[in-house]
Design an enzyme around this catalytic site. Structure first.
Site, short mmCIF file in Angstrom:
data_model
loop_
_atom_site.label_atom_id
_atom_site.label_comp_id
_atom_site.label_asym_id
_atom_site.label_seq_id
_atom_site.Cartn_x
_atom_site.Cartn_y
_atom_site.Cartn_z
N ASP A 103 1.12 -14.23 12.74
CA ASP A 103 -0.01 -14.84 12.04
C ASP A 103 -0.92 -13.71 11.55
O ASP A 103 -1.59 -13.06 12.36
CB ASP A 103 -0.77 -15.76 13.01
CG ASP A 103 -1.85 -16.55 12.30
OD1 ASP A 103 -2.34 -16.09 11.25
OD2 ASP A 103 -2.21 -17.63 12.81
N HIS A 146 -6.48 13.25 -2.75
CA HIS A 146 -7.37 12.36 -3.50
C HIS A 146 -7.60 12.92 -4.89
O HIS A 146 -7.62 12.21 -5.88
CB HIS A 146 -8.69 12.23 -2.75
CG HIS A 146 -9.63 11.28 -3.38
ND1 HIS A 146 -9.47 9.92 -3.31
CD2 HIS A 146 -10.75 11.49 -4.12
CE1 HIS A 146 -10.45 9.33 -3.97
NE2 HIS A 146 -11.23 10.25 -4.47
N GLU A 203 0.84 -1.20 0.00
CA GLU A 203 0.00 0.00 0.00
C GLU A 203 0.88 1.25 0.00
O GLU A 203 1.46 1.62 1.04
CB GLU A 203 -0.92 0.00 1.22
CG GLU A 203 -1.88 1.18 1.18
CD GLU A 203 -3.02 1.07 2.17
OE1 GLU A 203 -3.85 1.99 2.18
OE2 GLU A 203 -3.07 0.10 2.93
N LYS A 229 -9.16 -15.03 15.86
CA LYS A 229 -9.33 -14.65 14.45
C LYS A 229 -10.77 -14.34 14.05
O LYS A 229 -11.16 -14.56 12.90
CB LYS A 229 -8.74 -15.74 13.53
CG LYS A 229 -7.29 -16.04 13.82
CD LYS A 229 -6.71 -17.16 12.99
CE LYS A 229 -5.26 -17.39 13.36
NZ LYS A 229 -4.65 -18.53 12.72
N ILE A 235 -0.88 -23.21 24.32
CA ILE A 235 -2.11 -23.20 25.13
C ILE A 235 -3.04 -24.35 24.73
O ILE A 235 -3.75 -24.90 25.56
CB ILE A 235 -2.83 -21.83 25.04
CG1 ILE A 235 -3.92 -21.75 26.11
CG2 ILE A 235 -3.39 -21.55 23.69
CD1 ILE A 235 -4.53 -20.37 26.25
N GLY A 283 1.70 -18.35 21.20
CA GLY A 283 1.17 -19.23 22.21
C GLY A 283 -0.01 -20.13 21.87
O GLY A 283 -0.45 -20.89 22.72
N ARG A 314 6.09 10.08 8.98
CA ARG A 314 5.76 11.45 9.37
C ARG A 314 5.23 11.46 10.81
O ARG A 314 5.60 12.31 11.62
CB ARG A 314 4.71 12.03 8.41
CG ARG A 314 4.42 13.49 8.69
CD ARG A 314 3.49 14.09 7.66
NE ARG A 314 2.10 13.73 7.90
CZ ARG A 314 1.10 14.60 7.89
NH1 ARG A 314 1.34 15.87 7.65
NH2 ARG A 314 -0.14 14.19 8.08
P1 ADP Z 1 3.00 -21.10 19.42
O1 ADP Z 1 2.61 -21.68 20.74
O2 ADP Z 1 3.07 -19.62 19.39
O3 ADP Z 1 2.19 -21.65 18.31
P2 ADP Z 1 5.23 -22.85 19.02
O4 ADP Z 1 4.58 -23.92 19.80
O5 ADP Z 1 5.53 -23.09 17.59
O6 ADP Z 1 4.50 -21.45 19.16
O7 ADP Z 1 6.61 -22.39 19.73
C1 ADP Z 1 6.79 -22.40 21.05
C2 ADP Z 1 7.92 -23.39 21.34
O8 ADP Z 1 9.09 -22.67 21.61
C3 ADP Z 1 7.60 -24.26 22.51
O9 ADP Z 1 7.99 -25.56 22.20
C4 ADP Z 1 8.48 -23.70 23.61
O10 ADP Z 1 8.91 -24.68 24.50
C5 ADP Z 1 9.66 -23.13 22.85
N1 ADP Z 1 10.30 -21.97 23.51
C6 ADP Z 1 11.61 -21.78 23.68
N2 ADP Z 1 11.86 -20.62 24.31
C7 ADP Z 1 10.68 -20.04 24.54
C8 ADP Z 1 10.27 -18.82 25.15
N3 ADP Z 1 11.14 -17.94 25.66
N4 ADP Z 1 8.96 -18.57 25.21
C9 ADP Z 1 8.07 -19.42 24.70
N5 ADP Z 1 8.38 -20.57 24.11
C10 ADP Z 1 9.67 -20.90 24.02
#
Ligand code: ADP
Length: 549
Positions: A391, A489, A183, A315, A284, A280, A192
């Site tokens: 992402d 514009h 863009e 998302k 998670i 994460g 700026r």
């Molecule tokens: P996401 O959970 O964002 O999808 P991933 O699972 O691909 O990411 O990456 C996280 C991986 O990186 C985990 O396996 C974790 O143990 C490792 N890791 C290494 N150092 C760190 C850190 N400082 N913080 C978070 N994860 C870490």
């Protein structure tokens, strides 16, 4: 027509090594037996005819290729190394090889070859047949980082221009702001804004929360049981049991809270956790799965409908994210001196504040917005997301932002803040494993895991993003307040280079100056809109009309 290109990674020594290894390891019965010479009457084909030292540039008949593939040296990659690209394509066309499995079959030292062959296969099977020879690049890319992590069925990569805005001073440190975008004017406009913010001493940020969320949906056989489960999760015993299970999955996953809600017999649990420097979602999800195992032991009748029951919410637009936060919640503020508002931004503190209320607050309220109380936060955030391997689909909630402006220092200066509760970023995992994206993270000094404080790199990235969003907000709002947008514009409506001429005759309309003069008259009195003021040189180059906000 396709011309065969010899794989660059291939050497004679490789073939010899593979053949010798294969001959040694293959049981006798499995080795290819040359046909009986008496049946043809000619000279007997040597083993070299079947296991040639190098793939022929000629395309051999399909049955011969199948014989080499099926009866040649193992693993299959050794046999496929004896075939040229067109021969492998023949095998795929004959159903002997699946296009998606090319990397697995060809082996780790032939990843680019796998991509090249897949391009040809997909191209030739398509109605347009353009992919194979298209401008979509596929060479010189480290596919080993992509495989099993970032993308499947790869046919190349899409380059996006990378610009740098700024630098911008954030919490006392000066950062170049990387923006991947197509863009025009976005980077210049953000720059700026950076200039104006730096003139006031830069941006100060506060991280108010850091927690990724996952919200599974679980069915129970009765409402009573669903209620019992909800109560147990909220009890000290239940919370502790789920937390122990959850945190057993990663040293970085620290459960922060559980929020529950019932809809009939379906229970939703919103897990919130620290995830270190990772965005994460993977982390998670693993933890949640384990915690639900513990819940299942207590309530064997429950049925986990989905690990994500949209109570997360990932998302998709959702009020729960706006209210509770998701990822990094950042508030950033800055004071821009009045003379900078006048000289750099070409507007006034009063006009900016007035427009911010009418557009970003009231206008968005009138539109029923959730978290859209800003001018174009998504523009800046998404460009940085693309540059740093985030992402991009998470820009939905990450771009939620409320921009506030008010006069300060007796009305002389501008106090601006951006409030962004859901910046979902990481510096490990996902697209941050790719080389170019790592280069950008390196430039910011936040690549990978923070050496002493897990999570600090990702948090710093979120602070930088919020500050850059502020620069973008300030610049665009100023342009609007100064009337530059409409003027730009009129003058720079379309790129003269790239925009094709209209196919239909243009409807005659009033001259732009006439329209502007009419608008000026209708805004007579104190107007934030000054159509006859010439553009400053820098802004005339910006063509702000192209900023889609
Ligand atoms: P996401 O959970 O964002 O999808 P991933 O699972 O691909 O990411 O990456 C996280 C991986 O990186 C985990 O396996 C974790 O143990 C490792 N890791 C290494 N150092 C760190 C850190 N400082 N913080 C978070 N994860 C870490």
């Amino acid at each position: 027509m396709h011309t065969f290109v010899r794989p660059s990674t291939f050497t004679l020594a490789d073939v010899d090594r593979k053949l010798n290894a294969a001959k040694l390891s293959l049981p006798k019965a499995q080795q290819l037996t040359p046909p009986d010479s008496s049946s043809e009457g000619g000279s007997s084909p040597s083993e070299a005819d079947y296991f040639p030292e190098f793939p022929s540039e000629e395309v051999r008949p399909l049955d011969q290729c199948i014989a080499i593939f099926e009866k040649g040296p193992r693993p299959a990659s050794a046999s496929l190394a004896l075939l040229n690209d067109e021969e492998v394509i023949q095998l795929a066309d004959a159903g002997k090889i699946a296009a998606y499995a090319l990397e697995k079959l060809l082996g780790m030292d032939a990843l680019e070859r796998a991509v090249r062959i897949r391009r040809a296969l997909i191209s030739r099977a398509s109605s347009t047949q353009t992919l194979e020879l298209s401008a979509i690049p596929h060479e010189s890319y480290d596919y080993s980082r992509v495989l099993g992590a970032c993308c499947e069925n790869v046919v190349g990569y899409i380059p996006i221009p990378l610009g740098v805005a700024g630098p911008l001073k954030v919490d006392g440190v000066s950062y170049p702001i990387p923006m991947a975008t197509a863009e025009g004017t976005l980077v210049a406009s953000t720059s700026r804004g950076c200039k104006a913010l730096n003139a006031g001493g830069g941006v100060t940020t506060v991280l108010t929360a850091d927690g990724m969320t996952r919200g599974p949906a679980i069915d129970f056989p009765s409402l009573v049981q669903a209620g019992q489960a909800k109560a147990w999760i909220e009890s000290e015993e239940g919370y502790s049991a789920l937390r122990t299970a959850f945190e057993s999955t990663s040293r970085f996953a620290k459960l922060k809270s559980l929020k529950t809600a019932l809809a009939g017999r379906t229970l939703y649990i919103r897990f919130t956790t620290a995830t270190g420097d990772a965005m994460g979602m993977n982390m998670i999800s693993k933890g949640t799965e384990k915690a639900l195992d513990a819940l299942q032991k207590r309530f064997p009748g429950m049925v986990i409908l989905a690990l994500s029951g949209n109570y997360c919410t990932d998302k998709k637009p959702a009020a729960i994210n706006w209210i509770e936060g998701r990822g990094k919640s950042v508030v950033a503020e800055a004071v821009v001196p009045g003379h900078v508002v006048k000289n750099v931004l070409k507007t006034t503190v009063q006009d900016l504040c007035n427009l911010n209320i009418k557009k970003n607050l009231i206008g968005s309220a009138m539109a029923g917005s959730i978290g859209g109380f800003n001018a174009h936060a998504a523009n800046i955030l998404t460009a940085i997301f693309l540059a740093t391997g985030q992402d991009p689909a998470q820009n939905v909630e990450s771009s939620m932002c409320m921009t506030l402006m008010e006069p300060t220092n007796g009305g002389e200066d501008l106090l601006i803040s951006v409030n962004m509760p859901c910046i979902e970023v990481g510096t490990v995992g996902g697209g941050t494993v790719l080389g170019p994206q790592q280069g950008v993270l390196d430039m910011l000094g936040v690549r990978g895991a923070h050496p002493t404080q897990p999570g600090k790199n990702a948090q710093t990235l979120a602070r930088i993003i919020a500050s850059a969003v502020m620069a973008g907000e300030l610049s665009l709002m100023s342009a609007l307040a100064a009337g530059h947008l409409i003027r730009a514009h009129m003058t720079h409506n379309r790129s003269q280079v790239n925009t094709p001429a209209p196919s239909a005759p243009v409807t005659p309309g009033p001259q732009s100056n006439t329209v502007l003069a009419q608008l000026a008259r209708s805004n007579s009195g104190r107007s934030p809109f000054s159509p006859l003021t010439p553009l400053t040189p820098s802004m005339s180059q910006l063509s702000l009309s192209k900023l889609r906000r």
